[in-house]
Scaffold this active site. Structure first.
Site, mmCIF file in Angstrom:
data_model
loop_
_atom_site.group_PDB
_atom_site.id
_atom_site.type_symbol
_atom_site.label_atom_id
_atom_site.label_comp_id
_atom_site.label_asym_id
_atom_site.label_seq_id
_atom_site.Cartn_x
_atom_site.Cartn_y
_atom_site.Cartn_z
ATOM 1 N N ASP A 1 0.872 -1.102 -0.133
ATOM 2 C CA ASP A 1 -0.164 -0.019 0.066
ATOM 3 C C ASP A 1 0.829 1.008 -0.079
ATOM 4 O OD1 ASP A 1 -2.115 1.660 0.217
ATOM 5 O OD2 ASP A 1 -2.505 1.521 2.188
ATOM 6 N N GLN B 1 -3.038 -5.203 5.745
ATOM 7 C CA GLN B 1 -2.734 -4.386 6.892
ATOM 8 C C GLN B 1 -3.630 -4.706 8.157
ATOM 9 O OE1 GLN B 1 -3.736 -1.248 3.933
ATOM 10 N NE2 GLN B 1 -1.868 -0.243 4.343
ATOM 11 N N ARG C 1 4.329 12.321 10.973
ATOM 12 C CA ARG C 1 2.743 12.278 10.137
ATOM 13 C C ARG C 1 2.124 11.358 10.708
ATOM 14 N NH1 ARG C 1 0.243 9.599 6.294
ATOM 15 N NH2 ARG C 1 -1.548 10.867 4.676
ATOM 16 N N ASP D 1 -0.412 8.781 10.524
ATOM 17 C CA ASP D 1 -1.082 8.256 9.451
ATOM 18 C C ASP D 1 -2.434 7.872 9.904
ATOM 19 O OD1 ASP D 1 -1.447 7.268 6.704
ATOM 20 O OD2 ASP D 1 -1.452 5.389 7.608
ATOM 21 N N GLU E 1 -3.176 13.090 10.228
ATOM 22 C CA GLU E 1 -3.671 12.822 8.886
ATOM 23 C C GLU E 1 -5.136 12.647 9.285
ATOM 24 O OE1 GLU E 1 -4.608 10.229 5.101
ATOM 25 O OE2 GLU E 1 -3.984 9.302 6.944
ATOM 26 N N HIS F 1 -0.419 12.299 -2.241
ATOM 27 C CA HIS F 1 -0.377 10.796 -3.103
ATOM 28 C C HIS F 1 -1.742 10.189 -3.153
ATOM 29 C CE1 HIS F 1 -0.376 10.051 1.413
ATOM 30 N NE2 HIS F 1 -0.373 8.992 1.137
ATOM 31 N N ASP F 2 -2.511 10.629 -2.178
ATOM 32 C CA ASP F 2 -3.930 9.915 -2.234
ATOM 33 C C ASP F 2 -4.903 10.574 -3.055
ATOM 34 O OD1 ASP F 2 -3.302 7.907 -0.183
ATOM 35 O OD2 ASP F 2 -3.566 9.377 1.343
HETATM 36 C C1 GLC Z 1 -3.531 6.921 4.598
HETATM 37 C C2 GLC Z 1 -2.349 7.213 3.676
HETATM 38 C C3 GLC Z 1 -2.851 6.270 2.480
HETATM 39 C C4 GLC Z 1 -2.762 4.845 3.109
HETATM 40 C C5 GLC Z 1 -3.869 4.670 4.333
HETATM 41 C C6 GLC Z 1 -3.544 3.332 5.142
HETATM 42 O O1 GLC Z 1 -4.534 7.542 4.548
HETATM 43 O O2 GLC Z 1 -2.464 8.305 3.391
HETATM 44 O O3 GLC Z 1 -2.129 6.080 1.571
HETATM 45 O O4 GLC Z 1 -3.584 4.004 2.033
HETATM 46 O O5 GLC Z 1 -3.326 5.702 5.505
HETATM 47 O O6 GLC Z 1 -2.504 3.303 5.687
#
Ligand code: GLC
Length: 615
Positions: free
Chosen positions: A118, A229, A259, A261, A303, A370-371
């Site tokens: 991912d 994950q 950051r 996440d 985030e 990146h998302d």
């Molecule tokens: C966050 C990241 C993303 C990822 C997700 C799971 O949102 O920015 O790219 O897929 O977390 O870790």
């Protein structure tokens, strides 16, 4: 002597936070021996922290506003895409300096299984760098080299989950109860089905559902994101403690910005959406205090990609601060809505909301990352303007796919949900602005218009308070990269369309004023310089929006001390005339140096002005 001074510094920080930290920890875990272990380890990480980082901590403690000025400009990139490996990044620091960038976000670089990563957000070892990118020593060398140049380094701390290849996950899979209790394991689907009733899906198409059946283990495991994950169970104090040690270990490698996440997801309760629960805030608050005790120079960037009312609470309060910085996500989505509708009303309202928040809140501003871009807009407001959520999202996606509304955009949908009809969008800034299409059609006029839109959007983004962050390649107008489709590990995930490799051949044209790359690079560079030079861009300036009388022209204002700046941004492909009668006097355009009177301003297609009051 030196040691006893360091000891005193530590004690003072600990005393400041100890009681509250203990209180919150006991409230969550009621486990004093685990709390004592946490304290011992905090001290250990403090002792291990190197002298340069400790001095920088001390200096930042004296200037707590150090990140709230107008001198930070960020860029995010995947290390391999940008420069092959960590050493390569070090060799490219001069390029970043040319871009005025002094904050780099190194996208996930910790160990992750190939093909099940991912984009690196499935970490299998929090203390190991992916071999092809380098080593922990290389990271320390890179952060030290950045610090020498006055640059700050950000990294992801993926704390919601680990990869299924993480040591804990492997042991859990083998049935070791100690490790199973670090995740969410279920012998049958009774509880998973109950969770599914209230927990929405993050990846409805690419990874439907929130649980994964493990045939070898004979259990379900909770997997909010991809099946590989595995969600960590923060009800277990061992998980919290160990993850805090990982956080401090990484901080000690010289990271300035962590950051966090997917932070809203870290606490789960049955019969809830498992997002933004109160315990999440307790954990972030504890993390903030742990950071302030051990490494107070560090910033936490949350985030939180959620609806607006869920975002600001992650700043915490003045007495009980949580994150230092958050993504300005609704503003970002509202910006693209404005591009597609040429109607600034919703964006103006959104900026009014942000402007009314305390000046201490620092937002990370961006046009894309990146998302994907999710269409999280204020649909109650839009409804009053005659727009229904479902059909409006459809319009936005059609627009950016290039099918509707006279669009020149190019890109792809992301996670189109067959059940809800919802879809998000992927594309680089340049492609969404029309640079890809104009290039393919060799249409010079269209290219000029596209560049103008791209630059205008950056100018508007730079005018917001906070820290602007560019995605690497956007500074030279890199377009979508379709090669991900040929890679079976990536083909199903359209976010890779806007995560292409940096094209250094194109970057060589960044000084050529006649090339697309040079036009963008030069103009963005100038905007960066203006933002840094003019005091009126500081984060605690007064900010408000200005009624321009034209639906497609956004008016923003900033004032600091004696200085005042009016920004006008034309979101339409036709020229506009704006009249701001109450605002007499001479204004200087900071970009061209020309003088103008606000009684009547003519603006070209996608034009913008940074108008400073006085000569
Ligand atoms: C966050 C990241 C993303 C990822 C997700 C799971 O949102 O920015 O790219 O897929 O977390 O870790």
């Amino acid at each position: 002597m030196k040691n006893s001074k360091a000891e005193k510094v530590y004690q003072k920080r600990l005393e400041k936070h100890h009681d509250e930290l203990r209180w919150l920890y006991m409230e969550l875990y009621d486990n004093s021996s685990m709390f004592a272990e946490l304290c011992d380890n905090m001290k250990r990480f403090y002792t291990e922290r190197n002298g340069d980082l400790k001095s920088s901590d001390a200096e930042r403690e004296c200037r707590p506003d150090w990140y709230r000025k107008n001198d930070l400009l960020g860029m995010m990139f995947y290390i391999d895409n940008f420069a092959e490996n960590m050493k390569g990044v070090e060799d490219r620091l001069d390029y970043l300096e040319q871009c005025n960038v002094n904050y780099i976000h190194l996208m996930p670089f910790l160990d992750t299984p190939k093909g099940r990563s991912d984009g690196g957000y499935a970490v299998s070892d929090f203390r190991k760098v992916q071999e092809e990118l380098g080593s922990m020593e290389d990271l320390e060398e890179l952060t030290a080299a950045c610090h020498k140049k006055g640059m700050h380094v950000c990294m992801d701390f993926v704390m919601n989950h680990t990869s299924e290849d993480h040591e804990w996950a492997k042991r859990a899979r083998q049935g070791d109860g100690e490790y199973m209790s670090r995740y969410f394991f279920f012998a049958d689907d009774t509880l998973p089905s109950r969770y599914e009733k209230t927990v929405p899906q993050v990846f409805p198409t690419t990874a439907p559902g929130n649980f994964t059946w493990l045939p070898d283990a004979g259990h379900y495991v909770m997997t909010t994101f991809y099946p590989y994950q595995w969600d960590l169970n923060y009800k277990n104090p061992r998980v919290f403690n160990e993850m805090m040690y990982n956080f401090l270990y990484l901080a000690n490698r010289g990271i300035d910005i962590i950051r966090i996440d997917a932070v809203p997801y870290i606490w789960k309760e049955l019969d809830t959406p498992c997002r933004n629960l109160p315990q999440v805030h307790t954990i972030v608050r504890m993390m903030r205090m742990i950071g302030e005790i051990v490494c107070p120079g560090i910033l936490l960037l949350g985030e939180v990609v959620m609806e607006p009312e869920k975002v600001a609470p992650y700043f915490g309060t003045v007495e009980k601060a949580e994150c230092h910085m958050l993504y300005n996500v609704t503003t970002m989505a509202s910006t693209w809505h404005t591009v597609a509708t040429r109607d600034v009303r919703l964006l103006k309202r959104q900026l009014d909301i942000v402007n009314s928040l305390p000046k201490d809140y620092v937002f990370l501003n961006y046009l894309r990352c990146h998302d994907d871009i999710g269409w999280g807009l204020d649909y109650d407001i839009l409804k009053k303007e005659g727009m229904e959520e479902r059909s409006h999202k459809q319009y936005l996606n059609d627009y950016f796919l290039g099918y509707a509304g006279g669009s020149n955009s190019r890109g792809e949908l992301y996670n189109a949900d067959p059940v809800t009809g919802d879809a998000r969008f992927c594309g680089t800034t340049a492609s969404m602005c029309g640079i890809e299409k104009a290039g393919a059609e060799e249409n010079e006029d269209a290219m000029e218009t596209a560049i103008q839109l791209d630059v205008m959007l950056h100018a508007y983004m730079f005018m917001q308070s906070g820290i602007p962050v560019l995605y690497s390649g956007d500074e030279i107008g890199q377009v979508n990269d379709y090669t991900y489709k040929e890679n079976p590990d990536k083909a199903a995930d359209s976010r890779y369309i806007h995560r292409g490799k940096m094209d250094w051949t194109l970057a060589e044209r960044s000084s050529d004023a006649d090339a697309v790359e040079g036009k963008l690079f030069g103009r963005l560079k100038l905007l960066g310089e203006i933002r840094k030079r003019e005091k009126v861009f500081v984060s605690n300036a007064e900010t408000w929006t200005v009624e321009t009388g034209q639906r497609s022209v956004l008016g923003m204002a900033r004032s600091f001390g004696e200085e005042m700046l009016i920004g006008l941004f034309n979101f339409s492909e036709s020229g506009q005339t704006v009249r701001l009668p109450g605002m007499d006097g001479v204004y200087t355009d900071l970009v061209s140096g020309g003088k103008t009177d606000l009684a009547e301003v003519t603006m070209p297609a996608y034009g913008f002005y940074y108008l400073k009051a006085g000569k």
